[in-house]
Design a protein around this motif. Sequence first.
Motif, PDB file in Angstrom:
ATOM      1  N   LYS A  35      -1.587   0.211   6.196  1.00  0.00           N
ATOM      2  CA  LYS A  35      -0.623  -1.094   5.628  1.00  0.00           C
ATOM      3  C   LYS A  35      -0.492  -1.604   6.957  1.00  0.00           C
ATOM      4  O   LYS A  35      -0.916  -3.075   7.800  1.00  0.00           O
ATOM      5  CB  LYS A  35       0.083  -0.847   5.002  1.00  0.00           C
ATOM      6  N   ASP A  72       5.265  -8.156   4.933  1.00  0.00           N
ATOM      7  CA  ASP A  72       4.722  -6.637   5.096  1.00  0.00           C
ATOM      8  C   ASP A  72       5.395  -6.102   3.634  1.00  0.00           C
ATOM      9  O   ASP A  72       6.854  -5.887   4.285  1.00  0.00           O
ATOM     10  CB  ASP A  72       5.383  -5.844   6.157  1.00  0.00           C
ATOM     11  N   GLY A 114       0.946  -1.411  -0.064  1.00  0.00           N
ATOM     12  CA  GLY A 114      -0.020   0.440   0.077  1.00  0.00           C
ATOM     13  C   GLY A 114       1.049   1.095   0.003  1.00  0.00           C
ATOM     14  O   GLY A 114       2.182   1.251   0.570  1.00  0.00           O
TER      15      GLY A 114
END
Length: 218
Positions: A37, A76, A31
């Motif tokens: 996020k 991530d 993102g």
Amino acid sequence: MSAYPNVRFLISANRREQFVTDIGAEVAVAGRSNAGKSTAINALTQRKSLAKTSKRPGATRLINFFELEPDRRLVDLPGYGYAAVTGEMRRHWGQLVEAYFESRRSLKGVIVVMDIRHPMTPYDLDMLGLAQGRDVPVHVLLTKADKLGRGAIQQTLATVRRELGSAAGVHAFSAHSGLGVGEARGRLDAWLAGRQRAEERVPEKETPAGPAEPAGED
Ligand code: GDP
């Protein structure tokens, strides 16, 4: 109670060589910087500060791997689209993220978070393109939905849904109100368990249908 009580941080990777061993299943979260996020990852894993919410937008240029349970990971990806980063950082971001998408056989799905008030920016479209290059399902979370009223949420959802077509699923999400958190968690669990709804199944290159791939060659 968390579905993943033993979630833990594994490593922040700055180079492909630091990526964790590519076995099992993982879901990547991407993102724009400040889209929410880290907050979404914390909500999904029911941890207050597993992913560091950004004090300085654009500061993180690393890929963070979290283990949810053995051989099941949440990844991530570094936030993108922050104007102040230098050309050198942007190049590094691109190389690192491309290396990720090119190499990860255990990637089972990609969640793209977008601020519901500013969805589908050119950066987001680039990210969707990268993710779709991998033939894995993509799901968009329209974050911070608590900032909009119900009508505006529905309107944005309809617009984004139309723009995405069959390329990705989408739903509204708010870590603050809890809207859509259960649904997102369900999606994550299903991908990690190797389940997909029929309508989002896209041709996959691997033949095994079961959740566990034989640990072996490659
Ligand atoms: P990241 O850079 O994408 O990881 O974004 P963060 O998770 O650090 O969030 C950026 C900012 O948006 C922070 O100030 C968060 O508190 C805020 N934020 C994140 N999620 C939500 C949400 O669901 N609702 C509201 N109102 N604010 C949020």
